[in-house]
Design an enzyme around this catalytic site. Structure first.
Site, PDB file in Angstrom:
ATOM      1  N   GLY A  93       0.811  -1.209   0.000  1.00  0.00           N
ATOM      2  CA  GLY A  93       0.000   0.000   0.000  1.00  0.00           C
ATOM      3  C   GLY A  93       0.850   1.267   0.000  1.00  0.00           C
ATOM      4  O   GLY A  93       1.987   1.271   0.475  1.00  0.00           O
ATOM      5  N   GLY A 140       0.444  -5.412   1.176  1.00  0.00           N
ATOM      6  CA  GLY A 140      -0.705  -5.593   0.297  1.00  0.00           C
ATOM      7  C   GLY A 140      -0.333  -6.049  -1.096  1.00  0.00           C
ATOM      8  O   GLY A 140      -1.152  -6.645  -1.796  1.00  0.00           O
ATOM      9  N   GLU A 158       4.093  -4.704   8.563  1.00  0.00           N
ATOM     10  CA  GLU A 158       3.169  -3.679   9.054  1.00  0.00           C
ATOM     11  C   GLU A 158       3.186  -3.474  10.568  1.00  0.00           C
ATOM     12  O   GLU A 158       3.081  -2.354  11.057  1.00  0.00           O
ATOM     13  CB  GLU A 158       1.729  -4.009   8.619  1.00  0.00           C
ATOM     14  CG  GLU A 158       1.508  -3.973   7.131  1.00  0.00           C
ATOM     15  CD  GLU A 158       1.846  -5.279   6.438  1.00  0.00           C
ATOM     16  OE1 GLU A 158       1.621  -5.383   5.223  1.00  0.00           O
ATOM     17  OE2 GLU A 158       2.333  -6.206   7.115  1.00  0.00           O
ATOM     18  N   ASP A 206      -2.642  -7.118   7.104  1.00  0.00           N
ATOM     19  CA  ASP A 206      -3.961  -6.950   6.490  1.00  0.00           C
ATOM     20  C   ASP A 206      -4.013  -7.546   5.085  1.00  0.00           C
ATOM     21  O   ASP A 206      -3.208  -8.399   4.739  1.00  0.00           O
ATOM     22  CB  ASP A 206      -4.340  -5.462   6.480  1.00  0.00           C
ATOM     23  CG  ASP A 206      -3.490  -4.638   5.517  1.00  0.00           C
ATOM     24  OD1 ASP A 206      -2.328  -5.019   5.265  1.00  0.00           O
ATOM     25  OD2 ASP A 206      -3.986  -3.599   5.019  1.00  0.00           O
TER      26      ASP A 206
END
Length: 385
Positions: free
Chosen positions: A68, A115, A138, A146
């Site tokens: 991300g 991601g 993360e 995630d």
């Protein structure tokens, strides 16, 4: 019309084959709001297109995707829920990638993190090289694992999932295949030839695609010293019931000469955001008993609450220290694991009202329902500056 080099995602149609190229090489193909929208648009269109049989994912430059776009989060920190739309769209897209109806192949050469790995691991075929580098870093910056990885990692053997999520440890191409996070290893010099061969085959038949990849793939084993050979001691330490106990167990084991590698692991954990570690640990543990849809809904709640600074603003401090000021000296608040209480954690895990949850379609015939634009968020949203 936008020139191809300016397009952040390039979608191509060649007979029965469809290609998605992540095209932000200077930014390591990070996933921006525009990237998410284009991916969803292409994938829905092609799943519904009877002439589309095979979808190939690849990245331009030295990365497949570094995950991300953290700058989007950081730049939106002063505007309430400024990133809610892209988060919703990304996790909704993750569900459709896991359950996609056409054969998908990820050609994951280079950096594949966060991601970005959600565009590799769930695919029917995920091909890696000697230059592939995977990690989920993360937790260390005050965020959490995630993009469906609380589901993926929690289903790895033993407690390897907790290890990868809490430490952000890197895996190379050989290790990804051995761990079941990729299906094939192909030397990088054969990658373009493999892509060309798959396009020429013009087929989405799983057996045909698998056989084609196997013409180029080689059998590999992790190198000596790989973390995958340390499964028993990882299970011993990371099976504990709290992050604090995991650290204590690592400290005890690190006294053994053969566990010298643990010193760097301990150093990393102690530098990480206590809030990020605690949220990530609980999320992975819960993931063991959750479905894919339940994990994605939970991850949506966690991300929104983290970005809202419900119990801590660590994510913004972590991004600042890592990518903005680059001083690598984050000031975490709270500063200790003990201060991240069960009561605080419950605040970020507690379910939203049903209409404010991530809307995962539960009827196969309507599987592309639940889009952001049809959600309660879109219908009631008040624009903020």
């Amino acid at each position: 019309m936008t020139a191809p080099e300016e397009q952040v995602v390039i979608g191509e149609e060649v007979n029965h084959v469809r290609l998605i190229t992540l095209n932000r090489p200077r930014q390591l193909n990070v996933i921006s709001p525009k990237v998410v929208s284009l991916l969803a648009e292409y994938l829905e269109k092609w799943e519904k297109d009877d002439s589309a049989k095979l979808v190939i994912f690849k990245g331009t430059g030295r990365a497949f995707s570094a995950g991300g776009d953290l700058k989007v989060f950081y730049d939106g920190r002063k505007s309430y829920d400024s990133c809610l739309e892209v988060v919703y769209r990304m996790y909704w897209l993750c569900y459709h990638n896991h359950t996609y109806k056409k054969t998908q192949v990820a050609l994951a050469h280079g950096i594949t993190m966060g991601g970005g790995a959600s565009l590799m691991v769930p695919m029917k075929f995920s091909v890696v090289t000697e230059k592939t580098v995977f990690s989920m870093p993360e937790a260390s910056i005050g965020f959490h694992t995630d993009c469906s990885f609380s589901y993926i990692l929690s289903h790895l053997p033993g407690h390897m999932g907790e290890y990868l999520a809490l430490t952000g440890a890197r895996l190379n191409g050989k290790e990804l295949v051995a761990a079941g996070l990729a299906t094939h290893f192909v030397p990088s010099e054969k990658f373009l030839e493999l892509e060309k061969h798959l396009i020429e085959l013009n087929s989405g038949d799983n057996h045909v695609v698998k056989s084609a990849i196997e013409e180029f793939s080689v059998d590999v084993s992790p190198d000596e010293g790989s973390i995958l050979y340390k499964q028993s001691v990882i299970d011993k330490c990371f099976s504990k019931d709290s992050v604090k106990e995991i650290i204590q167990s690592l400290e005890a084991e690190a006294n053994n000469e053969e566990n010298d590698w643990m010193k760097a692991v301990l150093k990393g954990l102690k530098r990480s955001s206590p809030t990020g570690l605690e949220i990530t640990f609980r999320s992975i543990r819960e993931g063991r008993q959750q479905t894919l849809a339940e994990c994605l809904k939970k991850e949506f709640r966690l991300t929104i609450n983290i970005l809202r600074e419900t119990i801590s603003g660590d994510v913004y401090e972590g991004i600042r220290a890592l990518t903005i000021d680059k001083d690598n000296s984050p000031k975490w608040n709270p500063t200790t694991l003990d201060e991240v209480t069960i009561e605080k954690l419950n605040l970020v895990f507690y379910p939203f009202k049903e209409d404010l949850e991530l809307q995962i379609p539960n009827v196969e015939s309507n599987r592309w329902d639940g889009k952001y634009e049809n959600s309660a968020y879109s219908n009631s949203r008040v624009e903020t500056n």
